[in-house]
Scaffold this motif. Structure first.
Motif, PDB file in Angstrom:
ATOM      1  N   ALA A  48      20.488   1.775  14.892  1.00  0.00           N
ATOM      2  CA  ALA A  48      21.001   2.000  13.478  1.00  0.00           C
ATOM      3  C   ALA A  48      20.646   3.270  12.722  1.00  0.00           C
ATOM      4  CB  ALA A  48      20.186   0.843  12.731  1.00  0.00           C
ATOM      5  N   MET A  49      21.834   3.868  12.324  1.00  0.00           N
ATOM      6  CA  MET A  49      21.767   5.411  11.939  1.00  0.00           C
ATOM      7  C   MET A  49      21.949   5.485  10.370  1.00  0.00           C
ATOM      8  SD  MET A  49      20.891   6.708  14.842  1.00  0.00           S
ATOM      9  CE  MET A  49      20.986   8.492  14.602  1.00  0.00           C
ATOM     10  N   ILE A  50      21.228   5.896   9.604  1.00  0.00           N
ATOM     11  CA  ILE A  50      21.370   6.259   8.189  1.00  0.00           C
ATOM     12  C   ILE A  50      21.561   7.521   7.719  1.00  0.00           C
ATOM     13  CG2 ILE A  50      20.637   3.983   7.874  1.00  0.00           C
ATOM     14  CD1 ILE A  50      18.186   5.031   6.712  1.00  0.00           C
ATOM     15  N   VAL A  51      21.755   7.838   6.597  1.00  0.00           N
ATOM     16  CA  VAL A  51      21.662   9.477   6.024  1.00  0.00           C
ATOM     17  C   VAL A  51      20.610   9.124   4.902  1.00  0.00           C
ATOM     18  CG1 VAL A  51      22.743  11.126   4.856  1.00  0.00           C
ATOM     19  CG2 VAL A  51      23.827   9.888   6.694  1.00  0.00           C
ATOM     20  N   GLY A  52      19.477   9.905   5.274  1.00  0.00           N
ATOM     21  CA  GLY A  52      18.549   9.993   4.345  1.00  0.00           C
ATOM     22  C   GLY A  52      17.427  10.814   4.512  1.00  0.00           C
ATOM     23  N   ARG A  53      16.197  10.515   4.093  1.00  0.00           N
ATOM     24  CA  ARG A  53      14.708  11.707   4.234  1.00  0.00           C
ATOM     25  C   ARG A  53      13.783  10.659   4.830  1.00  0.00           C
ATOM     26  NH1 ARG A  53      17.238  11.604  -0.540  1.00  0.00           N
ATOM     27  NH2 ARG A  53      18.081  13.380  -1.317  1.00  0.00           N
ATOM     28  N   ASP A  54      13.623  11.154   6.166  1.00  0.00           N
ATOM     29  CA  ASP A  54      12.775  10.051   6.779  1.00  0.00           C
ATOM     30  C   ASP A  54      11.361   9.941   6.360  1.00  0.00           C
ATOM     31  OD1 ASP A  54      12.188  12.899   7.188  1.00  0.00           O
ATOM     32  OD2 ASP A  54      11.850  12.559   9.383  1.00  0.00           O
ATOM     33  N   GLY A  55      10.817  11.070   5.466  1.00  0.00           N
ATOM     34  CA  GLY A  55       9.628  10.967   4.894  1.00  0.00           C
ATOM     35  C   GLY A  55       9.413   9.799   3.824  1.00  0.00           C
ATOM     36  N   PRO A  56      10.232   9.940   2.703  1.00  0.00           N
ATOM     37  CA  PRO A  56      10.198   8.797   1.772  1.00  0.00           C
ATOM     38  C   PRO A  56      10.636   7.367   2.390  1.00  0.00           C
ATOM     39  CG  PRO A  56      11.283  10.947   1.132  1.00  0.00           C
ATOM     40  CD  PRO A  56      10.937  11.129   2.536  1.00  0.00           C
ATOM     41  N   LEU A  57      11.650   7.387   3.316  1.00  0.00           N
ATOM     42  CA  LEU A  57      11.921   6.027   3.835  1.00  0.00           C
ATOM     43  C   LEU A  57      10.933   5.642   4.764  1.00  0.00           C
ATOM     44  CD1 LEU A  57      15.556   6.757   5.171  1.00  0.00           C
ATOM     45  CD2 LEU A  57      14.845   5.193   3.268  1.00  0.00           C
ATOM     46  N   GLY A  58       9.880   6.522   5.432  1.00  0.00           N
ATOM     47  CA  GLY A  58       8.786   5.684   6.047  1.00  0.00           C
ATOM     48  C   GLY A  58       7.979   5.192   5.077  1.00  0.00           C
ATOM     49  N   GLN A  59       7.732   6.060   3.946  1.00  0.00           N
ATOM     50  CA  GLN A  59       6.748   5.344   2.897  1.00  0.00           C
ATOM     51  C   GLN A  59       7.272   3.978   2.428  1.00  0.00           C
ATOM     52  OE1 GLN A  59       6.272   8.092  -0.408  1.00  0.00           O
ATOM     53  NE2 GLN A  59       4.883   6.746  -1.452  1.00  0.00           N
ATOM     54  N   VAL A  60       8.355   3.715   2.246  1.00  0.00           N
ATOM     55  CA  VAL A  60       9.158   2.377   1.957  1.00  0.00           C
ATOM     56  C   VAL A  60       8.700   1.533   2.728  1.00  0.00           C
ATOM     57  CG1 VAL A  60      11.240   1.078   1.666  1.00  0.00           C
ATOM     58  CG2 VAL A  60      11.333   3.422   0.596  1.00  0.00           C
ATOM     59  N   PHE A  61       8.701   1.658   4.023  1.00  0.00           N
ATOM     60  CA  PHE A  61       8.390   0.549   4.940  1.00  0.00           C
ATOM     61  C   PHE A  61       6.915   0.414   5.113  1.00  0.00           C
ATOM     62  CE2 PHE A  61      12.609   1.873   6.123  1.00  0.00           C
ATOM     63  CZ  PHE A  61      13.522   0.921   5.719  1.00  0.00           C
ATOM     64  N   ARG A  62       6.077   1.389   4.954  1.00  0.00           N
ATOM     65  CA  ARG A  62       4.450   1.341   5.006  1.00  0.00           C
ATOM     66  C   ARG A  62       4.067   0.413   3.744  1.00  0.00           C
ATOM     67  NH1 ARG A  62       5.019   6.741   6.801  1.00  0.00           N
ATOM     68  NH2 ARG A  62       4.695   7.441   4.748  1.00  0.00           N
ATOM     69  N   ASN A  63       4.893   0.822   2.616  1.00  0.00           N
ATOM     70  CA  ASN A  63       4.190   0.131   1.408  1.00  0.00           C
ATOM     71  C   ASN A  63       4.843  -1.463   1.477  1.00  0.00           C
ATOM     72  OD1 ASN A  63       3.535   2.438   0.339  1.00  0.00           O
ATOM     73  ND2 ASN A  63       4.992   2.590  -1.385  1.00  0.00           N
ATOM     74  N   LEU A  64       5.985  -1.707   2.249  1.00  0.00           N
ATOM     75  CA  LEU A  64       6.406  -3.149   2.407  1.00  0.00           C
ATOM     76  C   LEU A  64       5.337  -3.853   3.399  1.00  0.00           C
ATOM     77  CD1 LEU A  64      10.341  -2.919   2.398  1.00  0.00           C
ATOM     78  CD2 LEU A  64       8.560  -3.692   0.529  1.00  0.00           C
ATOM     79  N   ILE A  65       5.117  -3.184   4.411  1.00  0.00           N
ATOM     80  CA  ILE A  65       3.990  -3.720   5.170  1.00  0.00           C
ATOM     81  C   ILE A  65       2.843  -3.760   4.661  1.00  0.00           C
ATOM     82  CG2 ILE A  65       2.939  -3.386   7.472  1.00  0.00           C
ATOM     83  CD1 ILE A  65       5.510  -1.751   8.617  1.00  0.00           C
ATOM     84  N   ASP A  66       2.061  -2.885   4.054  1.00  0.00           N
ATOM     85  CA  ASP A  66       0.815  -2.893   3.554  1.00  0.00           C
ATOM     86  C   ASP A  66       0.828  -4.217   2.341  1.00  0.00           C
ATOM     87  OD1 ASP A  66       0.046  -0.924   4.944  1.00  0.00           O
ATOM     88  OD2 ASP A  66       0.249   0.685   3.212  1.00  0.00           O
ATOM     89  N   ASN A  67       1.889  -4.237   1.499  1.00  0.00           N
ATOM     90  CA  ASN A  67       1.847  -5.287   0.683  1.00  0.00           C
ATOM     91  C   ASN A  67       1.768  -6.612   1.413  1.00  0.00           C
ATOM     92  OD1 ASN A  67       2.626  -6.307  -2.198  1.00  0.00           O
ATOM     93  ND2 ASN A  67       4.384  -7.177  -0.920  1.00  0.00           N
ATOM     94  N   ALA A  68       2.538  -6.848   2.606  1.00  0.00           N
ATOM     95  CA  ALA A  68       2.954  -8.125   3.167  1.00  0.00           C
ATOM     96  C   ALA A  68       1.421  -8.266   3.767  1.00  0.00           C
ATOM     97  CB  ALA A  68       3.815  -8.001   4.221  1.00  0.00           C
ATOM     98  N   ARG A  69       0.735  -7.351   4.244  1.00  0.00           N
ATOM     99  CA  ARG A  69      -0.549  -7.547   5.299  1.00  0.00           C
ATOM    100  C   ARG A  69      -1.512  -7.991   4.137  1.00  0.00           C
ATOM    101  NH1 ARG A  69      -2.121  -2.692   8.982  1.00  0.00           N
ATOM    102  NH2 ARG A  69      -3.670  -4.389   9.631  1.00  0.00           N
ATOM    103  N   SER A  70      -1.363  -7.212   2.808  1.00  0.00           N
ATOM    104  CA  SER A  70      -2.487  -7.947   1.846  1.00  0.00           C
ATOM    105  C   SER A  70      -2.342  -9.210   1.397  1.00  0.00           C
ATOM    106  CB  SER A  70      -2.297  -6.949   0.590  1.00  0.00           C
ATOM    107  OG  SER A  70      -1.064  -7.102  -0.014  1.00  0.00           O
ATOM    108  N   PHE A  71      -1.132 -10.069   1.475  1.00  0.00           N
ATOM    109  CA  PHE A  71      -1.009 -11.224   1.319  1.00  0.00           C
ATOM    110  C   PHE A  71      -1.131 -12.304   2.395  1.00  0.00           C
ATOM    111  CE2 PHE A  71       0.807  -9.293  -2.474  1.00  0.00           C
ATOM    112  CZ  PHE A  71       0.205 -10.136  -3.656  1.00  0.00           C
ATOM    113  N   SER A  72      -1.208 -11.780   3.748  1.00  0.00           N
ATOM    114  CA  SER A  72      -1.123 -12.434   4.926  1.00  0.00           C
ATOM    115  C   SER A  72      -2.388 -12.954   5.183  1.00  0.00           C
ATOM    116  CB  SER A  72      -0.747 -11.772   6.093  1.00  0.00           C
ATOM    117  OG  SER A  72       0.691 -11.359   6.092  1.00  0.00           O
ATOM    118  N   PRO A  73      -2.496 -14.107   5.768  1.00  0.00           N
ATOM    119  CA  PRO A  73      -3.954 -14.703   6.142  1.00  0.00           C
ATOM    120  C   PRO A  73      -4.805 -13.947   7.252  1.00  0.00           C
ATOM    121  CG  PRO A  73      -2.154 -16.395   6.915  1.00  0.00           C
ATOM    122  CD  PRO A  73      -1.355 -14.883   6.242  1.00  0.00           C
ATOM    123  N   PRO A  74      -5.768 -14.009   7.399  1.00  0.00           N
ATOM    124  CA  PRO A  74      -6.628 -13.221   8.487  1.00  0.00           C
ATOM    125  C   PRO A  74      -5.937 -13.508   9.799  1.00  0.00           C
ATOM    126  CG  PRO A  74      -8.064 -13.916   7.176  1.00  0.00           C
ATOM    127  CD  PRO A  74      -6.778 -14.821   6.784  1.00  0.00           C
TER     128      PRO A  74
END
Length: 544
Positions: free
Chosen positions: A416-442
């Motif tokens: 899957a290829m998109i046009v963008g900036r890899d640094g800010p896009l990586g921050q998007v998915f890290r924030n979503l993953i961190d948010n999901a892990r903070s609400f997930s059970p152990p």
């Protein structure tokens, strides 16, 4: 901040970059074409007028020469007869100056013309001016009154007249000499008074013998030139009027609107207004209208950005004040604590507030730098599959016991290829993953899936699922607001600043995508939260 800015732009109207472009004219400039057309029109009027009048002058002179030539040929045919201009009874014929002069006097009418007759040696034998002056009954010039001193000519004027006279005589002599060789001559030269004249010299023949030259001169050339200049005046006046009209139009349609835009910009700069609004200029369909619309859009965007900055500053002040208030209360209470257990409890509270403050300041700093980073980095083609795989591998490598595991499901087939900036896009998915892990059970699981929509191949979707308690239905949109946080009981206080999801939406919308939150349905309510990010695919890899 960018989400507020985009909202403000949407409320104020589409930005200038999103508006349909009008077709260009005259090489991309309508006003430039108008300026060029007006200037060329005025020059064309003068050019055409000069050409026409030059041709007219040349035609008049040529017609005058042809007329004089016809008259001279008729006269020389008569003067070549023995009974009129040629001496009778002589073995060698020659011009009879007396008979020729008498005949010219009786038959030639000098209406603005002068006739001269020269013998075979180029010596003048007759002059119509001298002949007509001897006609009886003609009034003489008025006599000088008695006692009037004789006017003495100026020396310079005398010298100038002498030069003119000598030049005229030389030109006449050359013309007569050429005609004596048997070739008719037609010239435009000056006479003894310095006036331009049309002159024709025709040889006088008896059979084939050249006996002399008849010269006819017309002195109305200067009158024709004066008439030509007077005829040129209407063209010059029309050209002047066109130039004045062009200057007036440029002043009305270019200079004054630019001055108004400059004054409106000064008003904005001096904080007397928040945006430029000139409806009469914005409705124009030329470059001035484009400039007015662009300035209005720019000032509206700046105004919205200022509002967003003010709101952000107020939110930051409020969020920072909470831990500072808690720290101040703990510090004021600390001297009053008597037991060690209470002291340790207050110390732990202080450390927690300090960590909360540190995280809050860090997230605020990241959020404030985000706009500059998005504008500084140039978009390029990014392999979203490889980017997500790298992010997941980092989480797997740093996973601690009890933390949720991150699982990535790559798409089948092509990347899957998109046009963008890899640094800010990586921050998007890290924030979503961190948010999901903070609400997930152990020892839970966070799942990432990269999908291609069969109905819309222009879009690539990334789905992040968790097994947490879900999101209250009334907060599905609120979670993307700044400093919003809602945590279940038992979550460490101050571990989240409430800026992570706001940053996610800001980055995704800057890439032309969307992000939304929803709950995954379960048997007894929500089975967890789901965040879906939709981004436009790169044009070069879109399927036909």
């Amino acid at each position: 901040m960018a989400s507020d800015t985009v909202t403000a732009r949407a409320e104020a109207g589409a930005p200038a970059a999103d508006r349909p472009r009008r077709p260009k004219r005259f090489g991309g400039s309508r006003l430039g074409g108008l300026i060029l057309a007006l200037n060329l029109l005025s020059l064309l009027i003068l050019f055409v007028g000069a050409l026409l009048l030059n041709e007219w002058q040349r035609g008049l002179i040529e017609a005058r020469q042809e007329t004089l030539k016809g008259q001279a040929e008729m006269l020389v045919r008569v003067l070549g007869e023995p009974q009129i201009g040629v001496t009778r009874g002589s073995p060698t014929p020659y011009l009879d100056s007396i008979e020729a002069s008498r005949w010219l006097r009786d038959n030639f009418i000098p209406a603005g013309q002068r006739a001269r007759l020269f013998d075979v040696d180029g010596i003048p034998v007759a002059d119509s001016y001298e002949v007509t002056e001897a006609i009886p009954g003609q009034p003489l010039p008025p006599a000088r009154p008695a006692g009037t001193p004789e006017a003495r000519p100026d020396a310079k004027a005398v010298a100038g007249n002498a030069r003119k006279l000598e030049q005229a005589r030389l030109a006449l002599a050359a013309e007569v000499e050429a005609a004596l060789e048997g070739q008719p001559q037609a010239q435009l030269r000056t006479n003894e008074s310095g006036d331009r004249i049309v002159s024709v010299s025709i040889p006088v023949r008896h059979v084939q013998q050249v006996l002399g030259v008849l010269t006819l001169e017309a002195g109305d050339v200067d009158e024709m030139v004066g008439a030509q200049r007077r005829a040129l005046m209407p063209f010059a006046l029309v050209a002047l009027a066109v130039n004045l009209l062009g200057s007036l139009l440029l002043h009305l349609f270019v200079a004054r609107p630019v001055m108004r835009l400059s004054a409106a910009a000064d008003e904005v700069r001096l904080q007397r207004a928040r945006a430029i609004s000139l409806p009469d200029l914005e409705g124009r369909k030329d470059e001035i209208g484009d400039l007015a619309r662009s300035l209005e859009s720019m000032t509206e965007t700046l105004s919205a950005r200022m509002d967003a900055i003010e709101a952000f500053a107020a939110d930051v002040s409020h969020e920072i004040k909470n831990p500072l208030t808690s720290i101040r209360s703990a510090l004021e209470t600390l001297p009053l604590v008597k037991t060690e257990a209470q002291r340790e409890k207050l110390t732990a509270l202080l450390q927690q507030d300090v960590r909360r403050l540190d995280r809050l300041i860090t997230d605020i700093s990241n959020a404030s730098r985000l706009d500059a980073e998005l504008n500084r980095d140039r978009p390029r083609t990014v392999d979203l599959t490889a980017l997500l795989a790298d992010i997941v591998s980092v989480y797997d490598a740093g996973r601690k016991p009890g933390e949720s595991r991150v699982v990535f499901t790559p798409p089948s087939g092509e990347h899957a290829m998109i046009v963008g900036r890899d640094g800010p896009l990586g921050q998007v998915f890290r924030n979503l993953i961190d948010n999901a892990r903070s609400f997930s059970p152990p020892d839970g699981e966070v799942r990432l899936a990269l999908l291609r929509d069969d109905l819309d191949e222009r879009e690539i979707r990334v789905v992040v699922d968790d097994d947490g308690p879900g999101i209250p239905p009334e907060n599905l949109e609120t979670v993307f607001e700044r400093f919003y946080t809602s945590r279940p009981r038992g979550t460490a206080f101050g571990a989240n600043s409430g800026l992570g999801l706001s940053i996610v939406r800001q980055i995704v919308e800057a890439h032309g995508g969307t992000v939304r939150a929803e709950n995954r349905p379960g048997s007894d309510g929500p089975a967890g939260a789901r965040f879906e990010v939709a981004l436009p695919a790169a044009p070069s890899v879109r399927r036909p």
